[in-house]
Design an enzyme around this catalytic site. Structure first.
Site, PDB file in Angstrom:
ATOM      1  N   GLU A   1      21.102   9.421  35.345  1.00 59.23           N
ATOM      2  CA  GLU A   1      21.176   8.326  35.584  1.00 59.23           C
ATOM      3  C   GLU A   1      22.430   7.757  36.331  1.00 59.23           C
ATOM      4  OE1 GLU A   1      18.413   5.916  35.448  1.00 59.23           O
ATOM      5  OE2 GLU A   1      17.276   7.744  35.106  1.00 59.23           O
TER       6      GLU A   1
ATOM      7  N   SER B   1      -8.514 -19.758 -17.251  1.00 63.27           N
ATOM      8  CA  SER B   1      -7.613 -19.908 -18.486  1.00 63.27           C
ATOM      9  C   SER B   1      -6.044 -19.875 -18.089  1.00 63.27           C
ATOM     10  CB  SER B   1      -7.787 -18.988 -19.656  1.00 63.27           C
ATOM     11  OG  SER B   1      -8.907 -19.207 -20.371  1.00 63.27           O
TER      12      SER B   1
END
Length: 593
Positions: A70, A343
């Site tokens: 690159e 409950s």
């Protein structure tokens, strides 16, 4: 001259702000990153730089492959390489195609960090000027590190660490020469050179990279020749950070973002969200939920489960598992489902009684009775006669709960339940005492958290802060708590709920230290609950079916699930070090989970 100067000034004024370059170069626009309480990445959405590694963790040979391909003069230029541009132009003319680009690694980093892919002279000028600014502020090593962590390498891989995993199923230190060369060949055209879609082209590109490495004297011709003979051995895997480790929690937070941030900010992205989640406990909770559905669900005829944990001291959500399989159903049973709590609601009935002056030793008749045509029954139709409130709660007797509800009053009890944290509608019916109204797991757990927090109510939340890509804080949660119950009443209720676990229906939740909690079962066992807490953490568990089909299980399965999570997470730790998941993985957080 003045025209050129004016153009230069205009260019400078239109450049993105590079003041916070140290932060910006790690966060891409359009990316949203969710982090757990200890800083670990939970999930990244968008064009993310997923796994970030230091330059020392990136093999030298891999660095050389990218530089040779690159930007071979990377260490010699100041961000713009005139020789490289000229060389690329000549190469492209001679080949009759775009065979080589002229952008340096610094220019590519500038484009990835600050700009878009627009093809224009203005963008190239901005890119060049930004490259110079980057070179002024960062060293070459820092630039290369940021580039290798952000460069897009196809197949959803941003950065070399992800690419190594996506293509080869390896960590960076396991890459060989030919694999490094394959990755270095991708930036120019990730889709074209992808070994997953174009293996022949990818191999040709890899071999070209090897030749460039030889010219750059990074490898010997013999090394290149050997590597060229090797096939591209693929072992594709999904990037770790692309896998949402808490999908129900993530979806829950994403629904809240529009209320916290503007549409413009959300569209721009680049956000880092610090959450309250404890990742280690989240993984354990999710695994436990899957196990209970797999092992107990078939026998007891339920196919879903949910769990949520809160720090009762501040409201932070520490775990959230909204169901058994997010891939099949995104319905969050922690926040969206409304079910009868059975409950578990009795805790609020008895809390109202204690707050109004009753003693836990006050007795009520446990015997069949009918009031206004309503006839409550105990489980198994067994009755104890006169029984104290704390004994009635321990044994989960229904008749005394209804009598206490009547003695305290419908409205005072409902009002207190709301103050504790129940937000769903509660109707003034006798059956309300036994949990006939529908609530969510989150609000039920929150209400128990108020008891754990000695009467202080906190708003549950999952987002601590949100920052933009410049590091600016866009949102900061401000924890506020409100006293809704006196500490004496909450302490008495905690003691009563501890008896439930010690010698009552909550026995499967025992973990060798004081635990307060309550089981709950709705009509025909459609919902199986356990909500329990220690001072630092409250957790709610629900088991059942989305279609409300009856189960053949009992709430003891939910209690056992709760106990398994706590016992596994806190094994070997004394009560004095029980910070559970209320803390991060700092000095205190390591104590439990």
């Amino acid at each position: 001259m003045s025209l050129v100067l004016g153009g230069w000034v205009a260019l400078e004024l239109n450049l993105p702000d590079t003041t916070h370059m140290e932060i910006e170069t790690q966060v891409r626009a359009g990316t949203t990153t969710l982090k757990s309480a200890d800083g670990s990445i939970l999930f990244q959405d968008g064009p993310a730089s997923r796994k970030t590694v230091s330059i020392n963790q990136i093999p030298r040979q891999l660095q050389q492959a990218f530089i040779a391909t690159e930007d071979r003069r990377f260490f010699d230029h100041d961000g713009i390489d005139g020789q490289g541009i000229l060389r690329a132009m000549v190469t492209n003319v001679l080949s009759g195609e775009l065979a080589e680009g002229g952008s340096t690694i610094t220019q590519q980093l500038a484009r990835m960090t600050y700009l878009n892919q627009e093809r224009s002279i203005l963008r190239k000028l901005k890119e060049a000027r930004l490259s110079q600014k980057i070179e002024d502020k960062l060293s070459k090593t820092q630039i290369l590190e940021r580039y290798l962590n952000q460069v897009y390498l196809g197949s959803g891989a941003y950065g070399v660490a992800d690419a190594a995993w996506v293509y080869f199923g390896k960590s960076l230190n396991q890459l060989n020469l030919q694999e490094s060369a394959t990755l270095a060949g991708l930036p120019a055209a990730p889709s074209l050179y992808s070994p997953l879609s174009n293996p022949k082209v990818a191999k040709e590109r890899r071999n070209l990279v090897l030749e460039r490495m030889v010219r750059a004297e990074a490898i010997t011709p013999e090394m290149a020749a050997k590597a060229k003979k090797s096939p591209i051995a693929l072992n594709p895997k999904v990037p770790p950070n692309a896998q949402d480790q808490s999908p129900y929690f993530t979806a829950y937070l994403q629904q809240q973002l529009p209320e916290l941030l503007s549409d413009e900010v959300l569209k721009q992205g680049g956000l880092e969200i610090e959450t309250t989640l404890n990742l280690k406990w989240q993984k354990m909770a999710a695994s436990t939920i899957k196990d209970v559905v797999y092992h107990d669900g078939y026998a007891q005829r339920f196919d879903q489960a949910a769990l949520v944990s809160l720090d009762p001291r501040n409201g932070e959500i520490k775990t959230m598992v909204g169901g058994n399989e997010f891939e099949k159903s995104q319905f969050n049973r922690v926040t969206q489902a409304r079910r009868q709590p059975g409950s578990t609601f009795k805790a609020f009935v008895y809390t109202a009684a204690i707050a109004s002056g009753f003693s836990p030793h006050d007795g009520f008749q446990d015997a069949p009775f009918i009031v206004d045509g309503y006839q409550p029954n105990n489980y198994g139709h067994t009755y104890k006669g006169w029984i104290s409130m704390h004994q009635a709660l321990t044994k989960s007797a229904n008749i005394p709960a209804v009598r206490v509800f009547m003695a305290v009053g419908f409205e005072p009890t409902i009002k207190l339940a709301r103050e504790l944290g129940i937000q769903s509608p509660l109707k003034p019916y006798y059956s309300t005492a036994l949990g006939a109204n529908e609530v969510s797991l989150l609000e039920l757990t929150r209400a128990y958290g108020t008891l754990a927090a000695q009467g202080y109510r906190n708003q549950p939340y999952g987002i601590r802060s949100i920052r933009n890509r410049q590091g600016k804080v866009l949102f900061q949660n401000k924890t506020t708590k409100q006293r809704v119950l006196d500490s004496s009443s909450s302490a008495i209720m905690t003691w009563m709920l501890q008896q439930v676990v010690t010698s009552g229906t909550g026995k499967p939740a025992r973990i060798g230290r004081p635990v307060a909690g309550k089981t709950g079962t709705s009509e025909h066992n459609r919902d199986l609950w356990f909500i329990g807490y220690v001072p630092q953490l409250v957790t709610g568990v629900w088991l059942g079916n989305d279609d409300n089909y009856p189960t053949t299980g009992t709430s003891t399965t939910a209690a056992a699930t709760w106990g398994e999570i706590y016992e596994t997470g806190c094994q070997g730790y004394s009560l004095s070090t029980l910070s559970l998941l209320a803390e991060t993985d700092g000095p205190e957080g390591k104590h439990c989970g």
